[in-house]
Design a protein around this motif. Structure first.
Motif, PDB file in Angstrom:
ATOM      1  N   ALA A  34      41.134  -0.619  28.789  1.00  0.00           N
ATOM      2  CA  ALA A  34      39.929   0.036  29.300  1.00  0.00           C
ATOM      3  C   ALA A  34      38.887  -0.975  29.762  1.00  0.00           C
ATOM      4  O   ALA A  34      38.042  -0.661  30.599  1.00  0.00           O
ATOM      5  CB  ALA A  34      39.339   0.944  28.222  1.00  0.00           C
ATOM      6  N   ASP A  35      38.948  -2.218  29.244  1.00  0.00           N
ATOM      7  CA  ASP A  35      37.979  -3.233  29.643  1.00  0.00           C
ATOM      8  C   ASP A  35      38.361  -3.930  30.944  1.00  0.00           C
ATOM      9  O   ASP A  35      37.662  -4.843  31.395  1.00  0.00           O
ATOM     10  CB  ASP A  35      37.790  -4.271  28.529  1.00  0.00           C
ATOM     11  N   ALA A 201      28.023  -7.463  27.467  1.00  0.00           N
ATOM     12  CA  ALA A 201      29.182  -7.356  26.591  1.00  0.00           C
ATOM     13  C   ALA A 201      28.836  -7.747  25.152  1.00  0.00           C
ATOM     14  O   ALA A 201      29.288  -7.112  24.196  1.00  0.00           O
ATOM     15  CB  ALA A 201      30.318  -8.233  27.122  1.00  0.00           C
ATOM     16  N   LEU A 202      28.023  -8.781  24.990  1.00  0.00           N
ATOM     17  CA  LEU A 202      27.608  -9.207  23.653  1.00  0.00           C
ATOM     18  C   LEU A 202      26.779  -8.128  22.964  1.00  0.00           C
ATOM     19  O   LEU A 202      26.956  -7.854  21.777  1.00  0.00           O
ATOM     20  CB  LEU A 202      26.810 -10.507  23.746  1.00  0.00           C
ATOM     21  N   VAL A 203      25.882  -7.509  23.727  1.00  0.00           N
ATOM     22  CA  VAL A 203      25.048  -6.453  23.151  1.00  0.00           C
ATOM     23  C   VAL A 203      25.907  -5.251  22.764  1.00  0.00           C
ATOM     24  O   VAL A 203      25.728  -4.659  21.691  1.00  0.00           O
ATOM     25  CB  VAL A 203      23.935  -6.049  24.145  1.00  0.00           C
ATOM     26  N   ARG A 208      28.719  -2.092  18.253  1.00  0.00           N
ATOM     27  CA  ARG A 208      30.047  -1.512  18.019  1.00  0.00           C
ATOM     28  C   ARG A 208      30.457  -0.572  19.149  1.00  0.00           C
ATOM     29  O   ARG A 208      30.978   0.506  18.933  1.00  0.00           O
ATOM     30  CB  ARG A 208      30.091  -0.788  16.667  1.00  0.00           C
ATOM     31  N   ALA A 209      30.197  -1.021  20.376  1.00  0.00           N
ATOM     32  CA  ALA A 209      30.519  -0.205  21.548  1.00  0.00           C
ATOM     33  C   ALA A 209      31.137  -1.069  22.646  1.00  0.00           C
ATOM     34  O   ALA A 209      30.856  -0.889  23.828  1.00  0.00           O
ATOM     35  CB  ALA A 209      29.263   0.494  22.059  1.00  0.00           C
ATOM     36  N   ALA A 210      32.011  -2.002  22.239  1.00  0.00           N
ATOM     37  CA  ALA A 210      32.527  -2.989  23.187  1.00  0.00           C
ATOM     38  C   ALA A 210      33.294  -2.364  24.352  1.00  0.00           C
ATOM     39  O   ALA A 210      33.295  -2.901  25.456  1.00  0.00           O
ATOM     40  CB  ALA A 210      33.421  -3.987  22.458  1.00  0.00           C
ATOM     41  N   GLY A 211      33.957  -1.242  24.127  1.00  0.00           N
ATOM     42  CA  GLY A 211      34.742  -0.617  25.192  1.00  0.00           C
ATOM     43  C   GLY A 211      34.061   0.585  25.824  1.00  0.00           C
ATOM     44  O   GLY A 211      34.724   1.410  26.457  1.00  0.00           O
TER      45      GLY A 211
END
Length: 416
Positions: A34-35, A201-203, A208-211
């Motif tokens: 997905a990323d 992406a870091l934020v 806890r929402a990397a994707g």
């Protein structure tokens, strides 16, 4: 046969499909998450590696079993490159065809020329279903360059002599994918885009929402009091700084845009490749086509109607830039309460050092099932670095997502 235009999509019937490509080209498939990145070199299917789970190369055709793709695969990217090494697409016609469930979808890219590699189409998962999207995006850095953008490690020569054992690698940084159209940007703007995507992406990882996947909408205050802010480039810099949010979380790397004056006016969509031209047209000076006073209620209602007309199985994040001086506090509050059940989070951003009225009270409004709004003010946009800006923009959104969507929803797939 259904014929798609660039950017068009169609549902896929069944899970077993066949992709054919007509033209003097080599075909490659990339299996990505997905990323937008592969998990390893095994996710690249080409003449030297003709098979991966669920994908098999057969000449200029691909046999794809969507149900047999490796776990986590969310997309199959179909790529073409000229058969002759170093050649371009100039004078070449390439035709993409997808056969599925007794039906066929076709697409012929119309703008290929000096490029040396092109993404023809994507087979992608949306809401548990599979679709095909026509892309037709060419690149001039060859198959190796494009593959690297998707995370494939390309071997460009003999291995280096053995060296001493290396220290254990540090944890991988959050994934930042190649954004369609970024190659069209001036070098300095492209460099800023990619640095800012890394910050986004870091934020997202922090929350806890990397994707996370979502649609992004921008609303710009164009009331008469904003003229000085436009002349000083504040709104232009604001849009350029939030574009990386869409580049990281929106499948199309684009933002829908509205002007909020005395009425709401839908503007042209913002794409990454067309960002400089969009800024010149709509942000270099105040847009006067929407009237010179504030009508927050009209903008909220118009964006909400758009979301209802064009529903997605992922949420919408609205970034509403406002210079203060809310005209109708009561009407604004009523409009936001009325859309409380819509799959939309409204993030208001003050940039005018003024009285923001009801906007400053959004986090304390009672009687709502979901807290669907946020507000913060930036006295000086340029004094806030990217890390802080993106943290403020994305701080409340994931919490709303977890409260709004039921467990197991596709909208929560990228959250942990």
């Amino acid at each position: 046969m259904t014929t798609l235009a660039e950017g068009g999509n169609a549902p896929i019937t069944g899970t077993t499909v066949r992709v054919g490509v007509d033209g003097p080209v080599d075909v490659t498939a990339l299996v990505v998450d997905a990323d937008g990145k592969v998990r390893g070199d095994a996710d690249m299917v080409f003449f030297n590696q003709p098979a991966a789970p669920g994908v098999r190369l057969e000449g200029r055709a691909l046999a794809v079993d969507l149900a047999a793709l490796r776990p986590g695969a969310d997309k199959v990217v179909v790529v073409a490159s000229p058969e002759v090494e170093g050649a371009t697409f100039a004078g070449t016609t390439v035709r993409f065809t997808l056969e599925h469930g007794g039906q066929a979808v076709g697409f012929t890219p119309s703008r290929l020329g000096p490029e040396t590699v092109a993404v023809l189409a994507e087979l992608y998962r949306r809401g548990g279903e599979w679709k095909v999207r026509a892309v037709g995006q060419g690149y001039d850095n060859g198959l190796g360059g494009l593959a690297t953008d998707f995370g494939v490690v390309v071997d460009e020569g003999p291995a280096a002599p053995p060296t001493a054992p290396e220290e254990p690698a540090a944890p991988a940084a959050p994934t930042v994918s190649f954004t369609k159209g970024e190659e069209k940007l001036p070098p300095a703007m492209r460099e800023k885009l990619n640095l800012r995507k890394q910050q986004v992406a870091l934020v997202l990882t922090k929350h806890r929402a990397a994707g996370l996947r979502c649609r992004v909408v921008v609303v710009l205050d164009v009331s008469g009091s904003t003229g000085g802010l436009y002349r000083r480039g504040v709104f232009s810099r604001a849009v350029e700084r939030v574009a990386p949010v869409a580049a990281q979380v929106d499948d199309g790397a684009e933002m829908q845009a509205w002007a909020m004056g005395g009425r709401a006016e839908r503007l042209e969509d913002i794409t990454i490749g067309g960002l400089p031209q969009w800024l010149e047209r709509y942000a270099a000076q105040r847009y006067t086509g929407a009237g010179g006073w504030n009508n927050e209620k009209a903008a909220i209602e118009d964006v909400a109607r758009f979301v209802a007309r064009e529903p997605l199985d992922i949420p919408t994040l609205v970034l509403f830039f406002h210079d203060g001086g809310v005209t109708d506090n009561r009407g604004t509050e009523q409009a936001l309460r009325a859309v409380g059940r819509a799959p939309v989070f409204w993030q208001f951003i003050g940039i005018g050092r003024s009285d923001y009225g009801i906007l400053e009270k959004l986090d304390t409004l009672s009687g709502r099932e979901f807290d669907n709004t946020g507000f913060f003010a930036l006295d000086d946009l340029d004094a806030v670095d990217d890390a802080e800006l993106y943290d403020r923009i994305l701080r409340e959104f994931p919490s709303w997502l977890r409260a709004y969507y039921p467990p197991g929803s596709v909208a929560l797939r990228g959250l942990s």
